[in-house]
Write an enzyme that holds these catalytic residues in place. Structure first.
Site, PDB file in Angstrom:
ATOM      1  N   PRO A 184       0.787  -1.227   0.000  1.00 41.99           N
ATOM      2  CG  PRO A 184      -0.187  -1.166   2.106  1.00 41.99           C
ATOM      3  CD  PRO A 184       0.482  -2.092   1.134  1.00 41.99           C
ATOM      4  CG  ASN A 185      -0.288   4.366   1.229  1.00 44.88           C
ATOM      5  OD1 ASN A 185      -1.251   4.881   0.675  1.00 44.88           O
ATOM      6  ND2 ASN A 185      -0.357   3.857   2.439  1.00 44.88           N
ATOM      7  NE  ARG A 201       0.486  13.816  -1.922  1.00 45.38           N
ATOM      8  CZ  ARG A 201       0.236  14.196  -3.177  1.00 45.38           C
ATOM      9  NH1 ARG A 201       1.227  14.382  -4.014  1.00 45.38           N
ATOM     10  NH2 ARG A 201      -1.003  14.393  -3.599  1.00 45.38           N
ATOM     11  CE1 TYR A 236       8.955   5.029   2.813  1.00 46.24           C
ATOM     12  CE2 TYR A 236       7.453   6.901   2.839  1.00 46.24           C
ATOM     13  CZ  TYR A 236       7.901   5.719   3.385  1.00 46.24           C
ATOM     14  OH  TYR A 236       7.317   5.217   4.522  1.00 46.24           O
ATOM     15  CG  ASN A 257       8.486  -2.046   0.176  1.00 46.47           C
ATOM     16  OD1 ASN A 257       7.900  -2.204   1.256  1.00 46.47           O
ATOM     17  ND2 ASN A 257       9.077  -0.910  -0.151  1.00 46.47           N
ATOM     18  CB  ALA A 300       1.628  -0.080   6.329  1.00 45.71           C
ATOM     19  CD  GLU A 357      10.692  -7.938   5.366  1.00 51.14           C
ATOM     20  OE1 GLU A 357      10.956  -9.091   5.801  1.00 51.14           O
ATOM     21  OE2 GLU A 357      10.277  -7.019   6.087  1.00 51.14           O
ATOM     22  CG  HIS A 381      11.251  -2.602   4.584  1.00 47.66           C
ATOM     23  ND1 HIS A 381       9.894  -2.538   4.415  1.00 47.66           N
ATOM     24  CD2 HIS A 381      11.523  -3.804   5.137  1.00 47.66           C
ATOM     25  CE1 HIS A 381       9.363  -3.660   4.870  1.00 47.66           C
ATOM     26  NE2 HIS A 381      10.330  -4.445   5.308  1.00 47.66           N
ATOM     27  NE  ARG A 435      10.083   5.831   8.642  1.00 45.49           N
ATOM     28  CZ  ARG A 435       9.173   5.686   7.670  1.00 45.49           C
ATOM     29  NH1 ARG A 435       9.382   4.793   6.704  1.00 45.49           N
ATOM     30  NH2 ARG A 435       8.080   6.420   7.654  1.00 45.49           N
ATOM     31  NE  ARG A 449       7.126   3.959   9.955  1.00 47.62           N
ATOM     32  CZ  ARG A 449       6.018   4.114   9.222  1.00 47.62           C
ATOM     33  NH1 ARG A 449       5.650   3.179   8.392  1.00 47.62           N
ATOM     34  NH2 ARG A 449       5.286   5.219   9.318  1.00 47.62           N
TER      35      ARG A 449
HETATM   36  O1  CA2 Z   1      10.520   1.793   3.790  1.00 47.21           O
HETATM   37  C1  CA2 Z   1       9.688   1.122   3.170  1.00 47.21           C
HETATM   38  O2  CA2 Z   1       9.855   0.728   2.032  1.00 47.21           O
HETATM   39  C2  CA2 Z   1       8.339   0.820   3.837  1.00 47.21           C
HETATM   40  O3  CA2 Z   1       7.976  -0.512   3.502  1.00 47.21           O
HETATM   41  C3  CA2 Z   1       7.357   1.811   3.250  1.00 47.21           C
HETATM   42  C4  CA2 Z   1       5.976   1.745   3.895  1.00 47.21           C
HETATM   43  C5  CA2 Z   1       6.074   1.810   5.411  1.00 47.21           C
HETATM   44  O4  CA2 Z   1       4.792   1.635   5.980  1.00 47.21           O
HETATM   45  C6  CA2 Z   1       7.018   0.754   5.950  1.00 47.21           C
HETATM   46  O5  CA2 Z   1       7.093   0.893   7.349  1.00 47.21           O
HETATM   47  C7  CA2 Z   1       8.397   0.925   5.352  1.00 47.21           C
HETATM   48  C8  CA2 Z   1       5.126   2.912   3.417  1.00 47.21           C
HETATM   49  C9  CA2 Z   1       5.039   3.045   1.943  1.00 47.21           C
HETATM   50  C10 CA2 Z   1       4.463   4.366   1.633  1.00 47.21           C
HETATM   51  O6  CA2 Z   1       5.056   4.817   0.457  1.00 47.21           O
HETATM   52  C11 CA2 Z   1       4.959   6.124   0.148  1.00 47.21           C
HETATM   53  C12 CA2 Z   1       5.777   6.575  -0.851  1.00 47.21           C
HETATM   54  C13 CA2 Z   1       5.746   7.905  -1.189  1.00 47.21           C
HETATM   55  C14 CA2 Z   1       4.870   8.759  -0.556  1.00 47.21           C
HETATM   56  C15 CA2 Z   1       4.040   8.298   0.448  1.00 47.21           C
HETATM   57  C16 CA2 Z   1       4.073   6.963   0.794  1.00 47.21           C
END
Ligand code: CA2
Length: 146
Positions: A10-11, A18, A23, A73, A76, A97, A99, A106, A110
């Protein structure tokens, strides 16, 4: 052609759009290009992203017949999903896996990953290079190297 599934939770469709301070500014299309370029001859990638847990589980099931490894990846869902862990436990080839961020620097929530209970390798904090390392590792394992 052996296929490596590169699954994104997700996201991650918002990558590059964003929160660049966490990221980075590259997009999921950039991830796809980098992963494809990282493959050895005879390997290819199928990059997928969903905001829905069940869809990711369905892709893991599909990958059982169609792939030689998964780079995932889970976003969340990493920290919440026993269902994704169960699907990966029913998948035999290697799982890496990834990230993008260094999750251990963080928030405490997490720091725990259900997916790590199954993953053959875990990469955090290398940005998009983590996906490339994941794809390289799958190529190596699928070619019989330890
Ligand atoms: O660091 C990572 O790759 C995560 O898997 C990213 C997840 C987060 O919940 C994990 O704890 C760590 C969140 C992905 C959200 O991705 C976005 C990318 C750009 C803008 C907003 C969100």
């Amino acid at each position: 052609m052996k296929t490596i599934y590169v699954l994104n939770g997700p996201n991650l469709n918002l990558l590059g759009k964003r929160q660049p301070e966490i990221y980075g500014s590259a997009t999921l299309e950039d991830v796809e290009r980098l992963c494809a370029a990282a493959c050895d001859a005879g390997f290819g990638i199928r990059l997928l992203q969903s905001n829905h847990e069940g869809q990711i589980i369905d892709w893991i099931h599909e990958a059982r017949e169609a792939s030689c490894g998964i780079v995932i990846n889970p976003g969340a869902f990493t920290h919440t999903s026993v269902a994704i862990l169960d699907a990966l436990n029913a998948y035999e080839p290697p799982v890496i896996e990834v990230h993008i961020s260094q999750v251990h620097k963080r928030e405490a929530f997490r720091h725990h990953s259900y997916v790590s209970l199954r993953a053959d390798g875990v990469i955090a904090g290398l940005g998009l290079a983590g996906y490339v390392a994941g794809v390289r590792r799958i190529c190596q394992l699928a070619s019989g190297a330890g």
